[in-house]
Design a protein around this motif. Structure first.
Motif, mmCIF file in Angstrom:
data_model
loop_
_atom_site.group_PDB
_atom_site.id
_atom_site.type_symbol
_atom_site.label_atom_id
_atom_site.label_comp_id
_atom_site.label_asym_id
_atom_site.label_seq_id
_atom_site.Cartn_x
_atom_site.Cartn_y
_atom_site.Cartn_z
ATOM 1 N N LEU A 75 0.821 -1.232 -0.006
ATOM 2 C CA LEU A 75 0.031 -0.018 0.116
ATOM 3 C C LEU A 75 1.081 1.123 -0.014
ATOM 4 O O LEU A 75 2.132 1.171 0.736
ATOM 5 C CB LEU A 75 -0.912 0.105 1.123
ATOM 6 C CG LEU A 75 -1.955 -1.221 1.094
ATOM 7 C CD1 LEU A 75 -2.745 -0.966 2.791
ATOM 8 C CD2 LEU A 75 -3.103 -0.799 0.043
ATOM 9 N N GLU A 76 0.440 2.275 -0.668
ATOM 10 C CA GLU A 76 1.182 3.647 -0.734
ATOM 11 C C GLU A 76 0.214 4.673 0.005
ATOM 12 O O GLU A 76 -0.989 4.401 0.138
ATOM 13 C CB GLU A 76 1.474 3.884 -2.095
ATOM 14 C CG GLU A 76 2.296 2.930 -3.028
ATOM 15 C CD GLU A 76 1.592 1.637 -3.598
ATOM 16 O OE1 GLU A 76 0.378 1.847 -3.611
ATOM 17 O OE2 GLU A 76 2.524 0.751 -4.048
ATOM 18 N N GLU A 96 -5.761 6.167 -1.823
ATOM 19 C CA GLU A 96 -7.104 6.284 -2.454
ATOM 20 C C GLU A 96 -7.856 7.630 -1.978
ATOM 21 O O GLU A 96 -8.638 8.013 -2.720
ATOM 22 C CB GLU A 96 -8.012 5.201 -2.126
ATOM 23 C CG GLU A 96 -7.704 3.863 -2.880
ATOM 24 C CD GLU A 96 -6.609 3.059 -2.211
ATOM 25 O OE1 GLU A 96 -6.206 3.460 -0.869
ATOM 26 O OE2 GLU A 96 -5.691 2.460 -2.950
ATOM 27 N N GLU A 97 -7.131 8.149 -0.961
ATOM 28 C CA GLU A 97 -7.666 9.367 -0.269
ATOM 29 C C GLU A 97 -7.024 10.861 -0.753
ATOM 30 O O GLU A 97 -7.604 11.929 -0.806
ATOM 31 C CB GLU A 97 -7.627 9.567 1.211
ATOM 32 C CG GLU A 97 -8.425 8.423 1.845
ATOM 33 C CD GLU A 97 -7.969 8.720 3.533
ATOM 34 O OE1 GLU A 97 -8.803 9.283 4.070
ATOM 35 O OE2 GLU A 97 -6.957 8.287 3.942
ATOM 36 N N ILE A 98 -5.973 10.582 -1.619
ATOM 37 C CA ILE A 98 -5.338 11.902 -1.885
ATOM 38 C C ILE A 98 -5.935 12.585 -3.068
ATOM 39 O O ILE A 98 -6.165 13.977 -2.965
ATOM 40 C CB ILE A 98 -3.769 11.309 -2.397
ATOM 41 C CG1 ILE A 98 -3.140 10.611 -1.161
ATOM 42 C CG2 ILE A 98 -3.159 12.694 -2.930
ATOM 43 C CD1 ILE A 98 -1.631 9.881 -1.888
ATOM 44 N N PHE A 125 -13.054 19.092 4.729
ATOM 45 C CA PHE A 125 -12.715 17.723 4.294
ATOM 46 C C PHE A 125 -11.826 16.938 5.286
ATOM 47 O O PHE A 125 -11.308 17.548 6.082
ATOM 48 C CB PHE A 125 -11.892 17.645 2.996
ATOM 49 C CG PHE A 125 -11.349 16.301 2.308
ATOM 50 C CD1 PHE A 125 -12.626 15.850 1.529
ATOM 51 C CD2 PHE A 125 -10.562 15.623 2.871
ATOM 52 C CE1 PHE A 125 -12.244 14.678 0.838
ATOM 53 C CE2 PHE A 125 -10.254 14.333 2.412
ATOM 54 C CZ PHE A 125 -11.192 13.898 1.382
ATOM 55 N N GLN A 126 -12.333 15.729 5.557
ATOM 56 C CA GLN A 126 -11.679 15.001 6.734
ATOM 57 C C GLN A 126 -11.050 13.547 6.028
ATOM 58 O O GLN A 126 -12.035 12.889 5.440
ATOM 59 C CB GLN A 126 -12.650 14.659 7.915
ATOM 60 C CG GLN A 126 -11.989 13.883 8.959
ATOM 61 C CD GLN A 126 -12.777 13.767 10.087
ATOM 62 O OE1 GLN A 126 -13.089 14.991 10.573
ATOM 63 N NE2 GLN A 126 -12.836 12.601 10.794
ATOM 64 N N THR A 127 -10.083 13.062 6.460
ATOM 65 C CA THR A 127 -9.439 11.848 6.115
ATOM 66 C C THR A 127 -9.816 10.643 6.905
ATOM 67 O O THR A 127 -10.379 11.130 8.138
ATOM 68 C CB THR A 127 -7.879 11.831 5.837
ATOM 69 O OG1 THR A 127 -7.462 12.187 7.230
ATOM 70 C CG2 THR A 127 -7.474 13.026 4.963
ATOM 71 N N LYS A 128 -9.575 9.759 6.769
ATOM 72 C CA LYS A 128 -9.756 8.473 7.508
ATOM 73 C C LYS A 128 -9.086 8.482 8.804
ATOM 74 O O LYS A 128 -9.547 7.859 9.995
ATOM 75 C CB LYS A 128 -9.161 7.133 6.957
ATOM 76 C CG LYS A 128 -10.132 6.619 5.711
ATOM 77 C CD LYS A 128 -9.395 5.429 5.444
ATOM 78 C CE LYS A 128 -9.938 4.902 3.885
ATOM 79 N NZ LYS A 128 -8.987 3.677 3.476
#
Length: 184
Positions: A75-76, A96-98, A125-128
């Motif tokens: 994973l990256e 996948e979030e970028i 906007f919020q990431t995991k």
């Protein structure tokens, strides 16, 4: 009997605190979960994408590649670190979030009071991992403020140049990861 009730209450309170403490370190991203896989060799690669000076601190963005040498799972993503003196905050962002994050930053940079007919707003906007980028406007007379926030930490205000620099560094990190994937 009164002492028994106090002991039971103390034990239950301590148990609840222990459960709460355990949940704060739960991995929230796919990369973090891969890195915690037991009984395997986990390799973590990383490199700098860039940094932005913010007040007395520095926001550093690093590219990240993690894989399980036994299973081949890979994973990256990115790591965003904020350091100010001895204080440090960190967020991991899955690959996948970028692209959605960049789109979210674009929206945050462009948002105006026209987004609502009410006197104030917040767009975020919020990431995991709980890392947030947000815009806040109040009373339609003040300039719109832009913030980043690491989960559980205070907001950090960015000016328009700093958010543009951060967006560019994140985009540069995405380009680096795409080049890495294309080379394999």
């Amino acid at each position: 009997m009164k002492h028994l009730k106090i002991m039971v209450a103390a034990l239950l309170g301590g148990s609840l605190l222990a459960v709460q403490a355990q949940t704060t370190n739960v991995p929230q991203t796919d990369i973090e979960m891969l890195e915690l896989q037991p009984d395997g060799i986990i390799v973590k690669g990383f490199g700098p994408a860039g940094s932005v000076s913010v007040g007395q601190g520095t926001l550093a963005v690093r590219v990240k590649e993690s894989f399980n040498a036994d299973t081949g799972g890979k994973l990256e993503g990115l790591v965003v670190d904020y350091t100010e003196g001895r204080s440090r905050e960190r967020a991991v962002i899955d690959y996948e979030e970028i692209a959605p994050l960049l789109k979210g930053i674009d929206y945050i940079q462009a948002v105006t009071y026209d987004v609502t007919s009410l006197s104030g707003f917040e767009a975020a906007f919020q990431t995991k991992s709980g890392w947030r980028v947000s815009a806040f406007g109040s009373q339609r007379r003040t300039a719109i403020q832009i913030f980043i926030q690491f989960e559980g930490a205070p907001k950090i205000e960015l000016n328009s140049d700093q958010i543009a620099q951060l967006r560019n560094v994140i985009a540069q990190g995405l380009d680096m990861l795409n080049n890495l994937k294309a080379a394999k």
